[in-house]
Write an enzyme that holds these catalytic residues in place. Sequence first.
Site, PDB file in Angstrom:
ATOM      1  N   ASP B  33       0.829  -1.213   0.000  1.00  0.00           N
ATOM      2  CA  ASP B  33       0.000   0.000   0.000  1.00  0.00           C
ATOM      3  C   ASP B  33       0.856   1.253   0.000  1.00  0.00           C
ATOM      4  O   ASP B  33       0.377   2.351  -0.217  1.00  0.00           O
ATOM      5  CB  ASP B  33      -0.887   0.027   1.268  1.00  0.00           C
ATOM      6  N   HIS B  34       2.115   1.091   0.296  1.00  0.00           N
ATOM      7  CA  HIS B  34       3.021   2.239   0.425  1.00  0.00           C
ATOM      8  C   HIS B  34       4.232   1.970  -0.443  1.00  0.00           C
ATOM      9  O   HIS B  34       5.281   1.544   0.042  1.00  0.00           O
ATOM     10  CB  HIS B  34       3.416   2.397   1.898  1.00  0.00           C
ATOM     11  N   PHE B  35       4.117   2.133  -1.793  1.00  0.00           N
ATOM     12  CA  PHE B  35       2.893   2.538  -2.496  1.00  0.00           C
ATOM     13  C   PHE B  35       2.556   1.448  -3.507  1.00  0.00           C
ATOM     14  O   PHE B  35       3.463   0.705  -3.888  1.00  0.00           O
ATOM     15  CB  PHE B  35       3.142   3.875  -3.201  1.00  0.00           C
TER      16      PHE B  35
END
Lengths: 130, 162
Positions: B33-35
Amino acid sequence: MNPSRDEVFEKIRDVLTDALGVDDEEVVAEATLQGDLGAESIDFLDMVFRLEKEFSIEIPKGELFADEVWNNPDYVENDMVTPAGLEKFKEAMPHADFSSFEQEPHVSKIPDLSTVNTIVNYVESKLALA
Amino acid sequence: MRWIWIDSFVDFVAGERASAIKNVTLAEDHLHDHFPGYPIMPAALMIEGMAQTAGILVGEARGFAENVILAKIRTAEFEDYAVPGDQLRYDAVVESLDERAAVTAGTVHLNGEPIGRIDLIFSHVNKAAKVPDLPEHNFVFTDQFTSLLAAFRGPGRKRSGT
């Protein structure tokens, strides 16, 4: 030879800009640490550690900001510092300027006693004793 | 997910300094999610890794008598970032230590090269005076971390620093 007051002030300005994340120009002699410079509780400890390192001095607990005296409820009545309390405070913080505070010693004004000047006076007195 | 952001200690000198490594891997969910499509180790978790390294150093110095709480991030500067496959090393040095608090100075290394600085202040909180609403994970030191230190000191496999 001890540094001049201006030299002490300059170093304290650096300490405060680092510890509090404020700009150079905000650190003036009369600025209050909490109200004007936004210091929070842990910042006081941070300042103490930084001052000890910067000036090679030892700052015993409660000596610079006299927090233990301020937190003593025996010295307060109806949100006002009692005359006996005021004497204790002055004794504990000879480096602070009480002239305005003693005219209306309301507890809410206690933080205003800790100014940049208070620190400069304190450090000067420590260096004089060293 | 376990809230342990260091993999092992590679150096530990009581009351003085400690170094821990963290291998960044794509098995870590948060990196997806990051990223998305561009995984990089969040700087906040590097601060956490340093806080765990330095927090154990500080806690151990006083015999784990008090709870140790990360009270202030004095400095956090990064010149580079880590991606899966990289190894981070957190070097922490005790600058000041007394009954109230501790100050540590830290350097972050990426595959052996310095890439950042993280200086922290920890508060010592008497275990008896523990604030009831403060969850256990707010304390840097928990049992999970003692095992990391035990692994470094124990008779098992020892690693050399990188």
